[in-house]
Design an enzyme around this catalytic site. Structure first.
Site, PDB file in Angstrom:
ATOM      1  N   ALA A 104       0.864  -1.184   0.000  1.00 52.88           N
ATOM      2  CA  ALA A 104       0.000   0.000   0.000  1.00 52.88           C
ATOM      3  C   ALA A 104       0.897   1.229   0.000  1.00 52.88           C
ATOM      4  O   ALA A 104       2.033   1.191   0.493  1.00 52.88           O
ATOM      5  CB  ALA A 104      -0.869  -0.011   1.242  1.00 52.88           C
ATOM      6  N   GLY A 147       0.654  -5.136   0.704  1.00 52.22           N
ATOM      7  CA  GLY A 147      -0.471  -5.219  -0.229  1.00 52.22           C
ATOM      8  C   GLY A 147      -0.071  -5.806  -1.572  1.00 52.22           C
ATOM      9  O   GLY A 147      -0.909  -6.367  -2.280  1.00 52.22           O
ATOM     10  N   GLU A 150      -0.199  -9.432  -1.060  1.00 49.38           N
ATOM     11  CA  GLU A 150      -1.622  -9.779  -0.933  1.00 49.38           C
ATOM     12  C   GLU A 150      -2.323  -9.753  -2.298  1.00 49.38           C
ATOM     13  O   GLU A 150      -3.184 -10.585  -2.574  1.00 49.38           O
ATOM     14  CB  GLU A 150      -2.300  -8.811   0.053  1.00 49.38           C
ATOM     15  CG  GLU A 150      -1.814  -9.058   1.474  1.00 49.38           C
ATOM     16  CD  GLU A 150      -2.211  -7.955   2.446  1.00 49.38           C
ATOM     17  OE1 GLU A 150      -2.006  -6.773   2.121  1.00 49.38           O
ATOM     18  OE2 GLU A 150      -2.734  -8.279   3.519  1.00 49.38           O
ATOM     19  N   GLU A 170       4.337  -5.227   7.145  1.00 49.94           N
ATOM     20  CA  GLU A 170       3.496  -4.227   7.815  1.00 49.94           C
ATOM     21  C   GLU A 170       3.880  -4.035   9.273  1.00 49.94           C
ATOM     22  O   GLU A 170       3.747  -2.944   9.834  1.00 49.94           O
ATOM     23  CB  GLU A 170       2.013  -4.632   7.732  1.00 49.94           C
ATOM     24  CG  GLU A 170       1.403  -4.530   6.342  1.00 49.94           C
ATOM     25  CD  GLU A 170       1.542  -5.790   5.502  1.00 49.94           C
ATOM     26  OE1 GLU A 170       2.406  -6.647   5.820  1.00 49.94           O
ATOM     27  OE2 GLU A 170       0.793  -5.916   4.517  1.00 49.94           O
TER      28      GLU A 170
HETATM   29  C1  LIG Z   1      -5.449   0.741  -2.091  1.00 48.42           C
HETATM   30  C2  LIG Z   1      -5.302  -0.691  -1.701  1.00 48.42           C
HETATM   31  C3  LIG Z   1      -4.122  -1.024  -0.885  1.00 48.42           C
HETATM   32  C4  LIG Z   1      -4.245  -2.303  -0.127  1.00 48.42           C
HETATM   33  C5  LIG Z   1      -3.376  -2.384   1.053  1.00 48.42           C
HETATM   34  C6  LIG Z   1      -3.739  -3.333   2.125  1.00 48.42           C
HETATM   35  C7  LIG Z   1      -2.910  -3.161   3.370  1.00 48.42           C
HETATM   36  C8  LIG Z   1      -1.486  -3.152   3.056  1.00 48.42           C
HETATM   37  C9  LIG Z   1      -0.586  -2.514   3.805  1.00 48.42           C
HETATM   38  C10 LIG Z   1       0.783  -2.362   3.283  1.00 48.42           C
HETATM   39  O1  LIG Z   1       1.115  -2.818   2.223  1.00 48.42           O
HETATM   40  S1  LIG Z   1       1.875  -1.471   4.233  1.00 48.42           S
HETATM   41  C11 LIG Z   1       3.317  -1.342   3.205  1.00 48.42           C
HETATM   42  C12 LIG Z   1       4.121  -2.588   3.153  1.00 48.42           C
HETATM   43  N1  LIG Z   1       5.347  -2.371   2.381  1.00 48.42           N
HETATM   44  C13 LIG Z   1       6.463  -1.910   2.896  1.00 48.42           C
HETATM   45  O2  LIG Z   1       6.558  -1.647   4.078  1.00 48.42           O
HETATM   46  C14 LIG Z   1       7.626  -1.732   1.948  1.00 48.42           C
HETATM   47  C15 LIG Z   1       8.100  -0.301   1.956  1.00 48.42           C
HETATM   48  N2  LIG Z   1       9.244  -0.136   1.071  1.00 48.42           N
HETATM   49  C16 LIG Z   1      10.504  -0.515   1.397  1.00 48.42           C
HETATM   50  O3  LIG Z   1      10.742  -1.058   2.436  1.00 48.42           O
HETATM   51  C17 LIG Z   1      11.583  -0.227   0.411  1.00 48.42           C
HETATM   52  O4  LIG Z   1      11.129   0.781  -0.461  1.00 48.42           O
HETATM   53  C18 LIG Z   1      12.014  -1.466  -0.422  1.00 48.42           C
HETATM   54  C19 LIG Z   1      10.834  -2.149  -1.067  1.00 48.42           C
HETATM   55  C20 LIG Z   1      12.742  -2.469   0.486  1.00 48.42           C
HETATM   56  C21 LIG Z   1      12.982  -1.023  -1.565  1.00 48.42           C
HETATM   57  O5  LIG Z   1      14.040  -0.284  -1.020  1.00 48.42           O
HETATM   58  P1  LIG Z   1      14.975   0.586  -1.998  1.00 48.42           P
HETATM   59  O6  LIG Z   1      16.052   1.174  -1.143  1.00 48.42           O
HETATM   60  O7  LIG Z   1      15.394  -0.231  -3.158  1.00 48.42           O
HETATM   61  O8  LIG Z   1      14.021   1.712  -2.583  1.00 48.42           O
HETATM   62  P2  LIG Z   1      13.459   3.011  -1.814  1.00 48.42           P
HETATM   63  O9  LIG Z   1      14.383   4.144  -2.025  1.00 48.42           O
HETATM   64  O10 LIG Z   1      13.075   2.666  -0.427  1.00 48.42           O
HETATM   65  O11 LIG Z   1      12.097   3.247  -2.628  1.00 48.42           O
HETATM   66  C22 LIG Z   1      12.062   3.916  -3.879  1.00 48.42           C
HETATM   67  C23 LIG Z   1      10.903   4.905  -3.861  1.00 48.42           C
HETATM   68  O12 LIG Z   1       9.703   4.167  -3.679  1.00 48.42           O
HETATM   69  C24 LIG Z   1       8.987   4.662  -2.554  1.00 48.42           C
HETATM   70  N3  LIG Z   1       8.243   3.559  -1.919  1.00 48.42           N
HETATM   71  C25 LIG Z   1       8.643   2.292  -1.736  1.00 48.42           C
HETATM   72  N4  LIG Z   1       7.690   1.588  -1.128  1.00 48.42           N
HETATM   73  C26 LIG Z   1       6.671   2.431  -0.912  1.00 48.42           C
HETATM   74  C27 LIG Z   1       5.380   2.283  -0.313  1.00 48.42           C
HETATM   75  N5  LIG Z   1       4.938   1.089   0.153  1.00 48.42           N
HETATM   76  N6  LIG Z   1       4.591   3.357  -0.229  1.00 48.42           N
HETATM   77  C28 LIG Z   1       4.978   4.550  -0.737  1.00 48.42           C
HETATM   78  N7  LIG Z   1       6.184   4.752  -1.337  1.00 48.42           N
HETATM   79  C29 LIG Z   1       7.007   3.694  -1.413  1.00 48.42           C
HETATM   80  C30 LIG Z   1      10.071   5.205  -1.654  1.00 48.42           C
HETATM   81  O13 LIG Z   1       9.535   6.102  -0.718  1.00 48.42           O
HETATM   82  C31 LIG Z   1      11.003   5.851  -2.662  1.00 48.42           C
HETATM   83  O14 LIG Z   1      10.450   7.063  -3.103  1.00 48.42           O
HETATM   84  P3  LIG Z   1      11.117   8.469  -2.652  1.00 48.42           P
HETATM   85  O15 LIG Z   1      10.823   8.609  -1.200  1.00 48.42           O
HETATM   86  O16 LIG Z   1      12.578   8.348  -2.960  1.00 48.42           O
HETATM   87  O17 LIG Z   1      10.397   9.490  -3.480  1.00 48.42           O
END
Ligand SMILES: CCCCCCC/C=C/C(=O)SCCNC(=O)CCNC(=O)[C@H](O)C(C)(C)COP(=O)(O)OP(=O)(O)OC[C@H]1O[C@@H](n2cnc3c(N)ncnc32)[C@H](O)[C@@H]1OP(=O)(O)O
Length: 296
Positions: A104, A147, A150, A170
């Site tokens: 998400a 997500g 999922e 999460e």
């Molecule tokens: C509308 C329906 C949705 C249904 C959802 C249901 C409930 C779900 C909940 C969740 O999914 S909570 C989120 C779970 N995911 C995470 O916690 C992963 C978060 N991301 C990371 O840990 C890392 O980005 C990575 C995947 C390990 C990759 O790391 P890397 O160093 O290679 O890249 P980054 O510089 O971190 O990321 C690049 C760029 O992408 C943005 N980003 C990454 N993941 C997300 C995210 N989940 N949400 C928003 N943005 C994300 C990150 O912020 C970077 O952008 P900038 O900040 O540089 O602009």
């Protein structure tokens, strides 16, 4: 007016089949011209040699395909449209080499409240995908987290590239999986492994995911989409009506006890005998020819 987009080399072969492609030499990228609906967060194409596979590519590469609400609304619409299109036999959801979807969109979700989630029905678009009668295959390269994992599990089959990484992280951000992770993951991999994944937030790689039964098959990164399209095309050789009935029957295994699941299966099995395609399938076998299914 035709739209212009860029897709990776992995998509070239099949997009070229649409006859709407021009290649840019030595870049590894191609330009394609699409008459598909205009979306901002996804791309859609009809692919495969018989043009009967609906391909949906999540397309927010800068945010690792984080699932923001507009993306999800578009994804739901694209799935519904392909489901309603008689020419489409199966649907593929994919991302890019770095990410299927990193979960998400945390930046969008961080200001949600309990009451906003409840009032606005956060995640309700998920239903458009789970209500789809046609097979949906996830082709996962890169991260499938939260997500994103999922969403892959909501699909009917998961194929993965050898560098894919799955996880439910999460817990790291103070919440829990909210789109089926705590329910579907144990059904795929059993309680102990699901608990480990959900409680640690650790990622698992494609090979482990295959061993656990989360993923059906693993392919070299650049072969993943081609192989997934082949799978969709193979499904597309069968009666769409019987494929739909088979999907319903398998899905029932997740909803009920063995006893009532077996009863459900029997009613669907008996039901196939009310279809023209069942008659055609069996006649074709006896007459030693290929069946000509009519979706009836
Ligand atoms: C509308 C329906 C949705 C249904 C959802 C249901 C409930 C779900 C909940 C969740 O999914 S909570 C989120 C779970 N995911 C995470 O916690 C992963 C978060 N991301 C990371 O840990 C890392 O980005 C990575 C995947 C390990 C990759 O790391 P890397 O160093 O290679 O890249 P980054 O510089 O971190 O990321 C690049 C760029 O992408 C943005 N980003 C990454 N993941 C997300 C995210 N989940 N949400 C928003 N943005 C994300 C990150 O912020 C970077 O952008 P900038 O900040 O540089 O602009």
């Amino acid at each position: 007016m035709a739209s212009v987009g860029v897709i990776t080399r992995a998509l070239c072969k099949n997009v070229i089949n649409t006859g709407r492609v021009s290649t840019i030499r030595n870049t590894g990228f191609i330009k394609f011209y699409s008459t598909a609906p205009q979306y901002e967060n996804i791309k859609t194409e009809v692919v495969g040699t018989k043009k009967n596979v609906g391909l949906i590519q999540l397309n927010r590469p800068k945010a690792l395909n984080a699932l923001c609400k507009p993306l999800f609304v578009e994804l739901g619409k694209a799935v519904k449209d392909f489901d309603a299109d008689e020419k489409i036999a199966a649907i593929i959801i994919t991302g890019n080499e770095k990410a299927f979807a990193a979960g998400a969109d945390i930046k969008e979700m961080q200001y949600n409240t309990y009451s906003s989630n409840t009032k606005e029905g956060f995640l309700q678009e998920w239903e458009d995908i789970s209500n789809c009668g046609k097979p949906i295959i996830a082709a996962v390269n890169g991260f499938a987290l939260g997500g994103g994992c999922e969403l892959a599990m909501l699909c009917d089959i998961i194929y993965a590239g050898e560098k894919a990484k799955f996880g439910q992280p999460e817990i790291n951000i103070g919440t829990i999986p909210g789109a089926g992770g705590t329910q579907r993951l144990p059904r795929y991999v059993g309680k102990s492994k699901a608990m480990e994944i959900v409680l640690t937030g650790n990622f698992i790689d494609a090979q482990e995911a295959e061993k656990m039964g989360l993923v059906s098959k693993v392919f070299p990164v650049e072969k993943l989409l081609e192989e997934t399209i082949k799978l969709a095309e193979r499904i597309g050789t069968h009666s769409p009506l019987i494929v739909k009935m088979a999907k319903q029957a398998v899905n029932q295994a997740y909803e009920t006890t063995l006893k009532s699941g077996l009863l459900y299966e029997k009613s669907i099995f008996y039901g196939t005998f009310a279809t023209e395609d069942r008659k055609e399938g069996m006649s074709a076998f006896v007459e030693k020819r290929s069946p000509n299914f009519k979706n009836e």
